[in-house]
Design a protein around this motif. Structure first.
Motif, PDB file in Angstrom:
ATOM      1  N   ILE A 130       0.867  -1.176   0.000  1.00  0.00           N
ATOM      2  CA  ILE A 130       0.000   0.000   0.000  1.00  0.00           C
ATOM      3  C   ILE A 130       0.906   1.229   0.000  1.00  0.00           C
ATOM      4  O   ILE A 130       1.852   1.304   0.794  1.00  0.00           O
ATOM      5  CB  ILE A 130      -0.909   0.005   1.246  1.00  0.00           C
ATOM      6  N   ASP A 131       0.639   2.177  -0.876  1.00  0.00           N
ATOM      7  CA  ASP A 131       1.513   3.348  -0.980  1.00  0.00           C
ATOM      8  C   ASP A 131       1.414   4.253   0.241  1.00  0.00           C
ATOM      9  O   ASP A 131       2.435   4.694   0.772  1.00  0.00           O
ATOM     10  CB  ASP A 131       1.172   4.140  -2.250  1.00  0.00           C
ATOM     11  N   LEU A 132       0.206   4.552   0.679  1.00  0.00           N
ATOM     12  CA  LEU A 132       0.022   5.392   1.866  1.00  0.00           C
ATOM     13  C   LEU A 132      -1.008   4.735   2.768  1.00  0.00           C
ATOM     14  O   LEU A 132      -2.155   4.530   2.373  1.00  0.00           O
ATOM     15  CB  LEU A 132      -0.445   6.800   1.484  1.00  0.00           C
ATOM     16  N   TYR A 133      -0.573   4.425   3.996  1.00  0.00           N
ATOM     17  CA  TYR A 133      -1.463   3.778   4.966  1.00  0.00           C
ATOM     18  C   TYR A 133      -1.767   4.793   6.057  1.00  0.00           C
ATOM     19  O   TYR A 133      -0.850   5.299   6.727  1.00  0.00           O
ATOM     20  CB  TYR A 133      -0.790   2.539   5.542  1.00  0.00           C
ATOM     21  N   GLN A 134      -3.055   5.090   6.266  1.00  0.00           N
ATOM     22  CA  GLN A 134      -3.464   6.174   7.148  1.00  0.00           C
ATOM     23  C   GLN A 134      -4.361   5.670   8.274  1.00  0.00           C
ATOM     24  O   GLN A 134      -5.281   4.884   8.024  1.00  0.00           O
ATOM     25  CB  GLN A 134      -4.245   7.216   6.338  1.00  0.00           C
ATOM     26  N   ILE A 135      -4.103   6.129   9.491  1.00  0.00           N
ATOM     27  CA  ILE A 135      -5.008   5.811  10.595  1.00  0.00           C
ATOM     28  C   ILE A 135      -6.234   6.693  10.436  1.00  0.00           C
ATOM     29  O   ILE A 135      -6.137   7.918  10.402  1.00  0.00           O
ATOM     30  CB  ILE A 135      -4.317   5.989  11.966  1.00  0.00           C
ATOM     31  N   GLY A 158       7.871  -3.902   3.974  1.00  0.00           N
ATOM     32  CA  GLY A 158       7.529  -3.561   2.601  1.00  0.00           C
ATOM     33  C   GLY A 158       6.045  -3.608   2.291  1.00  0.00           C
ATOM     34  O   GLY A 158       5.647  -3.491   1.129  1.00  0.00           O
ATOM     35  N   LYS A 159       5.212  -3.745   3.320  1.00  0.00           N
ATOM     36  CA  LYS A 159       3.768  -3.815   3.084  1.00  0.00           C
ATOM     37  C   LYS A 159       3.138  -2.433   2.911  1.00  0.00           C
ATOM     38  O   LYS A 159       2.077  -2.304   2.307  1.00  0.00           O
ATOM     39  CB  LYS A 159       3.085  -4.579   4.218  1.00  0.00           C
ATOM     40  N   ILE A 160       3.794  -1.422   3.463  1.00  0.00           N
ATOM     41  CA  ILE A 160       3.341  -0.048   3.255  1.00  0.00           C
ATOM     42  C   ILE A 160       4.559   0.817   2.933  1.00  0.00           C
ATOM     43  O   ILE A 160       5.658   0.577   3.438  1.00  0.00           O
ATOM     44  CB  ILE A 160       2.596   0.518   4.488  1.00  0.00           C
ATOM     45  N   ARG A 161       4.350   1.828   2.088  1.00  0.00           N
ATOM     46  CA  ARG A 161       5.458   2.708   1.711  1.00  0.00           C
ATOM     47  C   ARG A 161       5.552   3.936   2.602  1.00  0.00           C
ATOM     48  O   ARG A 161       6.648   4.362   2.959  1.00  0.00           O
ATOM     49  CB  ARG A 161       5.301   3.157   0.254  1.00  0.00           C
ATOM     50  N   ALA A 162       4.420   4.533   2.918  1.00  0.00           N
ATOM     51  CA  ALA A 162       4.416   5.779   3.685  1.00  0.00           C
ATOM     52  C   ALA A 162       3.261   5.758   4.680  1.00  0.00           C
ATOM     53  O   ALA A 162       2.288   5.018   4.518  1.00  0.00           O
ATOM     54  CB  ALA A 162       4.302   6.976   2.751  1.00  0.00           C
ATOM     55  N   ILE A 163       3.368   6.615   5.719  1.00  0.00           N
ATOM     56  CA  ILE A 163       2.407   6.608   6.823  1.00  0.00           C
ATOM     57  C   ILE A 163       1.766   7.980   6.982  1.00  0.00           C
ATOM     58  O   ILE A 163       2.448   9.011   6.973  1.00  0.00           O
ATOM     59  CB  ILE A 163       3.108   6.214   8.137  1.00  0.00           C
ATOM     60  N   GLY A 164       0.441   7.981   7.124  1.00  0.00           N
ATOM     61  CA  GLY A 164      -0.280   9.229   7.314  1.00  0.00           C
ATOM     62  C   GLY A 164      -1.369   9.088   8.352  1.00  0.00           C
ATOM     63  O   GLY A 164      -1.640   7.994   8.858  1.00  0.00           O
ATOM     64  N   SER A 185      -1.531  14.400   6.342  1.00  0.00           N
ATOM     65  CA  SER A 185      -2.731  14.517   7.168  1.00  0.00           C
ATOM     66  C   SER A 185      -3.906  14.663   6.222  1.00  0.00           C
ATOM     67  O   SER A 185      -3.957  15.600   5.425  1.00  0.00           O
ATOM     68  CB  SER A 185      -2.645  15.742   8.081  1.00  0.00           C
ATOM     69  N   GLN A 186      -4.839  13.725   6.293  1.00  0.00           N
ATOM     70  CA  GLN A 186      -6.053  13.841   5.496  1.00  0.00           C
ATOM     71  C   GLN A 186      -7.088  14.556   6.354  1.00  0.00           C
ATOM     72  O   GLN A 186      -7.498  14.050   7.399  1.00  0.00           O
ATOM     73  CB  GLN A 186      -6.550  12.463   5.050  1.00  0.00           C
ATOM     74  N   SER A 187      -7.491  15.727   5.909  1.00  0.00           N
ATOM     75  CA  SER A 187      -8.349  16.585   6.716  1.00  0.00           C
ATOM     76  C   SER A 187      -9.475  17.177   5.881  1.00  0.00           C
ATOM     77  O   SER A 187      -9.309  17.428   4.688  1.00  0.00           O
ATOM     78  CB  SER A 187      -7.523  17.739   7.312  1.00  0.00           C
ATOM     79  N   PRO A 188     -10.633  17.434   6.512  1.00  0.00           N
ATOM     80  CA  PRO A 188     -11.724  18.078   5.791  1.00  0.00           C
ATOM     81  C   PRO A 188     -11.383  19.540   5.539  1.00  0.00           C
ATOM     82  O   PRO A 188     -10.932  20.246   6.453  1.00  0.00           O
ATOM     83  CB  PRO A 188     -12.912  17.931   6.744  1.00  0.00           C
ATOM     84  N   TYR A 189     -11.584  20.004   4.323  1.00  0.00           N
ATOM     85  CA  TYR A 189     -11.259  21.397   4.010  1.00  0.00           C
ATOM     86  C   TYR A 189     -12.027  21.833   2.774  1.00  0.00           C
ATOM     87  O   TYR A 189     -12.007  21.161   1.731  1.00  0.00           O
ATOM     88  CB  TYR A 189      -9.767  21.550   3.744  1.00  0.00           C
ATOM     89  N   SER A 190     -12.704  22.943   2.902  1.00  0.00           N
ATOM     90  CA  SER A 190     -13.426  23.502   1.759  1.00  0.00           C
ATOM     91  C   SER A 190     -13.589  24.992   1.965  1.00  0.00           C
ATOM     92  O   SER A 190     -13.243  25.545   3.016  1.00  0.00           O
ATOM     93  CB  SER A 190     -14.816  22.846   1.623  1.00  0.00           C
ATOM     94  N   MET A 191     -14.135  25.657   0.970  1.00  0.00           N
ATOM     95  CA  MET A 191     -14.356  27.096   1.056  1.00  0.00           C
ATOM     96  C   MET A 191     -15.259  27.472   2.231  1.00  0.00           C
ATOM     97  O   MET A 191     -15.149  28.564   2.775  1.00  0.00           O
ATOM     98  CB  MET A 191     -14.979  27.605  -0.242  1.00  0.00           C
ATOM     99  N   VAL A 192     -16.149  26.568   2.628  1.00  0.00           N
ATOM    100  CA  VAL A 192     -17.073  26.866   3.719  1.00  0.00           C
ATOM    101  C   VAL A 192     -16.736  26.118   5.005  1.00  0.00           C
ATOM    102  O   VAL A 192     -17.472  26.215   5.986  1.00  0.00           O
ATOM    103  CB  VAL A 192     -18.541  26.572   3.312  1.00  0.00           C
TER     104      VAL A 192
END
Length: 329
Positions: A130-135, A158-164, A185-192
């Motif tokens: 998996i390229d990016l594994y995120q909690i 080698g099961k994951i490449r990067a951690i987020g 960091s996967q985060s909610p973000y929008s104009m509003v």
């Protein structure tokens, strides 16, 4: 579409990432698998090479569909981003880990859970890494340092490449970063909804942590296609979402009317204008955008066919500051 580097990693992703929540079918009023596969193929054809999914999207269905797309497109041609730590219970007993509230979904990122989840995701995706594994969400029952130690082992294997991380606070990101090289960091973000501008965005810029902005279209609200009398069907979660309730819906549509002339001048849709603005925002590495069919995928890809001028950005920002529903900055 030129790829961008994700944080301090050697992983490069497309600045628009295919968001695979909706194609899981659950909480979005259903979706056709054939259309979803065509959407991923079209996205790839147009330069969107990164796909973000999660086990809980459709309770495994989204990852399985992504696995079919991988088989058709080729593993080496895609960057696969998925998650762990947000689990569910079924009658068959999958993911029967501790939960404090007895709910159907719950956060758990203990060692046994992470190890089982990565193997299950690899199987559904039909890949060996998996390229990016995120909690997916914070787990109050497990110190994040312990979770990161397990991820470090998986990375060495080698099961994951990067951690987020996803939906985590700055404090938790700092703790995670003390153990591993946190790249996103996967985060909610929008104009509003600009809450991350208060602390998460500055921290990520300073620490060179990439931000994957999810819901940049505020789950469809910023497309301009959700009228004041629009009714959501089936189990569509948006029916009870505060952004889709009045007066927020009308306020947002009034804002869109103010920036629509820019879209018309550029000969693009409102959605394309919004996505373009999001990707150009300082600190944002990529925008996660869903597509239920090939036509929507094609529209998404066109979002980066132009560059907003400084004057256009200033105009958008001035109108945006009048309407933000919950930015807390």
């Amino acid at each position: 579409m030129e790829k961008v580097q994700l944080g301090k990693s050697d992983l490069k992703i497309s600045p628009i990432v295919f968001g695979a929540w909706a194609i899981g079918g659950q909480a979005w009023g259903g979706n056709e698998d054939k259309d979803a596969l065509e959407a991923m193929q079209k996205s790839y054809d147009l330069g969107i090479t990164s796909i973000d999914t999660a086990p809980v999207y459709g309770f495994g269905h989204s990852e399985s569909l992504v696995g079919k797309a991988i088989k058709e497109i080729g593993r080496d041609n895609l960057e696969i981003l998925t998650k762990f730590g947000f689990n569910w219970k079924t009658e068959k007993g999958e993911y029967q880990f501790p939960t404090s509230d007895g709910g159907k979904t719950y956060a758990y990122a203990g060692r046994d859970g992470v190890i089982q989840e990565v193997e299950d995701s690899l199987k559904r995706l039909g890949t060996d890494y998996i390229d990016l594994y995120q909690i997916h969400r914070p787990d109050a029952t497990t110190p994040i340092e312990e979770t990161m130690e397990v991820l470090k082992e998986l990375q060495q294997q080698g099961k994951i490449r990067a951690i987020g991380v996803s939906n985590h606070t700055v404090e938790l990101m700092k703790r995670a970063n003390s153990v591993i090289n946190l790249v996103s960091s996967q985060s909610p973000y929008s104009m509003v909804y600009r809450k991350i501008e208060k602390d998460i965005l500055p921290y990520c810029i300073e620490e060179n942590v990439g931000i994957l902005a999810y819901s940049p279209l505020q789950r469809g609200l910023l497309t301009g296609k959700i009228s004041s009398d629009h009714e959501f069907k089936g189990d569509d979660h948006r029916a009870n979402n505060k952004f889709f309730k009045e007066p927020n819906r009308s306020r947002t549509n009034a804002f869109l009317d103010q920036i629509k002339p820019i879209a018309i001048e550029r000969r693009v849709t409102l959605a394309q204008l919004v996505i373009n603005w999001t990707v150009q925002r300082e600190g944002i590495t990529a925008a996660l955008v869903g597509a239920r069919n090939a036509k929507q995928a094609e529209e998404n890809a066109k979002s980066l066919s132009f560059t907003l001028s400084e004057k256009e950005i200033q105009t958008i920002n001035a109108e945006m500051d009048k309407v933000v529903i919950d930015h807390e900055v």
